[in-house]
Write an enzyme that holds these catalytic residues in place. Structure first.
Site, PDB file in Angstrom:
ATOM      1  N   ALA A   1       0.856  -1.190   0.000  1.00  0.00           N
ATOM      2  CA  ALA A   1       0.000   0.000   0.000  1.00  0.00           C
ATOM      3  C   ALA A   1       0.889   1.236   0.000  1.00  0.00           C
ATOM      4  O   ALA A   1       2.106   1.145   0.136  1.00  0.00           O
ATOM      5  CB  ALA A   1      -0.871   0.002   1.248  1.00  0.00           C
ATOM      6  N   LYS A   2       0.304   2.375  -0.177  1.00  0.00           N
ATOM      7  CA  LYS A   2       1.023   3.642  -0.016  1.00  0.00           C
ATOM      8  C   LYS A   2      -0.010   4.721   0.231  1.00  0.00           C
ATOM      9  O   LYS A   2      -1.153   4.605  -0.227  1.00  0.00           O
ATOM     10  CB  LYS A   2       1.819   3.975  -1.290  1.00  0.00           C
TER      11      LYS A   2
END
Ligand code: NAD
Length: 416
Positions: free
Chosen positions: A105-106
């Site tokens: 994720a980011k």
């Protein structure tokens, strides 16, 4: 600098190449071509002057096939959904290369943190946490620091999340201050990982570390720690640099003394026992191991044919452009990709999460031992894949990663 669109298409191209090499089914490729969830949030925040300013925040959860989503949060004026998506995809591969049980994720907020006060940053961080509180969590998505966010930012997120949920929840973020459940060794983790990988490269290329010439671009967290540890392993650090320029010694630099000089003067340049050089000259210095540990796009089509290192170990994110990568591969220079070389940080983040969930505290020695084991194993996996498919270490790392994630996607099936 690569635009966000070309960055995403570059990351996507690497993925497509790996799927072709592996002969993955169309179904699996389709699943992995897009993020599982992309969230854009609007963040009205009260500024110190009393005015309300509305910021935009993102969280992209790319894949959870191998475990909870994991990835940093960056604060930067140029953050876009495309950039965050590309970085979330890269995190998926990075966790898979290191074989840690996380997806990718980011997150990010489009803001200029340098022009904001601590109080403004705190309010914005808590707003953002509130906005994404239902999609993060210790078994769901675990953020960490990235560009212009740090242990303090993580402390605010942890505190806001814990208050919203009504229970202290340290495992919701990693990269926290040690006082709040952060891990020993997190600060040194990236440099430690780089040093271990360099040692493995030296064995693989049969160039002993003793007296090996090392050049390090960037003398911050990753660069300084890598240089210090490699010096302790017997290497000669012959050149280092920062944003003001570099220094070179025909014999070797004393890394601790260079640090003292930098603390005193603000830069490594003008160190009395070395000559000043430019960052361009530094990259082209004759050496065994070149460690870019500063910015992206440093080794490009313009200088790739003048790189004189046996191997490049990418401590920085994206220091080599795709064109330069091909030139280095054709010239037989081994490039250990960022997804592996700079993965010490995310690996110790994983250890922090494990410690939080088990309510245990590891010693620095335990952290180092476990990190070393994982870096050595992942290096072996990547080199074996490079030999098996006759590709560069970067492509090999992608193949290892995509294969692991694809196996998980396949085993999960599609339900409901
Ligand atoms: P840092 O801010 O501590 O240090 C960066 C260093 O680069 C500084 O010494 C700075 O002066 C120097 N620098 C800036 N512009 C330069 C230029 N034009 N030429 C030469 N040097 C220049 O940052 P860091 O945490 O050490 O990160 C460095 C790189 O490593 C980044 O690409 C980062 O994404 C990557 N990385 C860091 C970590 C980590 O845990 N610190 C983890 C993974 C990847």
């Amino acid at each position: 600098m690569m635009s966000n669109t070309s960055f995403l298409s570059y990351v996507m191209r690497q993925f497509e190449e790996a799927t072709q090499t592996l002969g993955l089914s169309q179904d699996i490729c389709d699943v992995l071509r897009r993020p599982e969830r992309s969230v854009t949030v609007s963040l009205p925040c009260r500024m110190d002057d009393g005015k309300l300013k509305v910021f935009t925040g993102y969280r992209v959860q790319y894949s959870s096939a191998r475990g909870p989503y994991k990835g940093g949060i960056r604060y930067h004026p140029d953050v876009t959904l495309e950039e965050v998506t590309a970085l979330a995809m890269l995190m998926t591969w990075k966790c898979a290369i290191m074989d840690i049980p996380f997806g990718g994720a980011k997150g990010g907020i489009r803001c200029d943190p340098k022009s904001m006060s601590q109080a403004e940053l705190e309010r914005l961080t808590r707003k953002y946490t509130m906005a994404i509180a239902n999609i993060i969590g210790p078994y769901l998505d675990i953020p960490a620091p990235d560009v212009y966010t740090d242990a303090q930012t993580m402390a605010w997120i942890m505190d806001a999340y814990s208050k919203i949920k009504g229970a202290p929840t340290p495992a919701v973020v990693t990269g926290k201050p040690v006082a709040l459940g952060g891990s020993e060794g997190r600060f040194e983790a990236t440099g430690m990982g780089v040093a271990v990988v360099t040692r493995e490269v030296s064995k693989y290329l049969k160039r002993p570390l003793k007296d090996a010439k090392v050049v390090v671009q960037g003398f911050g967290n990753a660069g300084y720690i890598s240089a210090k540890l490699l010096q302790e392993m017997g290497c000669r650090i012959i050149a280092v640099s920062d944003s003001k320029g570099g220094i070179h010694s025909h014999d070797q630099l004393d890394v601790e003394k260079v640090l003292e000089h930098k603390r005193r003067t603000g830069s490594v340049i003008n160190y009395e026992k070395a000559e000043n050089i430019t960052n361009e000259e530094l990259l082209e210095s004759e050496c065994d191991f070149l460690i870019p540990a500063a910015l992206e796009n440093q080794i490009t089509a313009k200088n790739a044919d003048r790189i004189k290192a046996l191997a490049v170990i990418e401590a920085a994110n994206g220091p080599t452009t795709p064109e330069a990568d091909r030139v280095l591969f054709d010239r037989g220079i081994l490039v250990v990709p960022d997804t592996l070389a700079s993965a010490g940080g995310v690996t110790v983040s994983y250890f922090e999460w494990v410690q939080n969930l088990t309510r245990m505290k590891w010693s620095l020695e335990e952290v180092k031992r476990n990190l070393e084991m994982r870096m050595v194993k992942s290096f072996e996996d990547v080199i074996n894949s490079a030999k098996e498919y006759n590709v560069s270490a970067r492509q090999a790392a992608m193949i290892v990663a995509v294969k692991r994630v694809a196996e998980a996607v396949k085993a999960l099936g599609s339900w409901p």
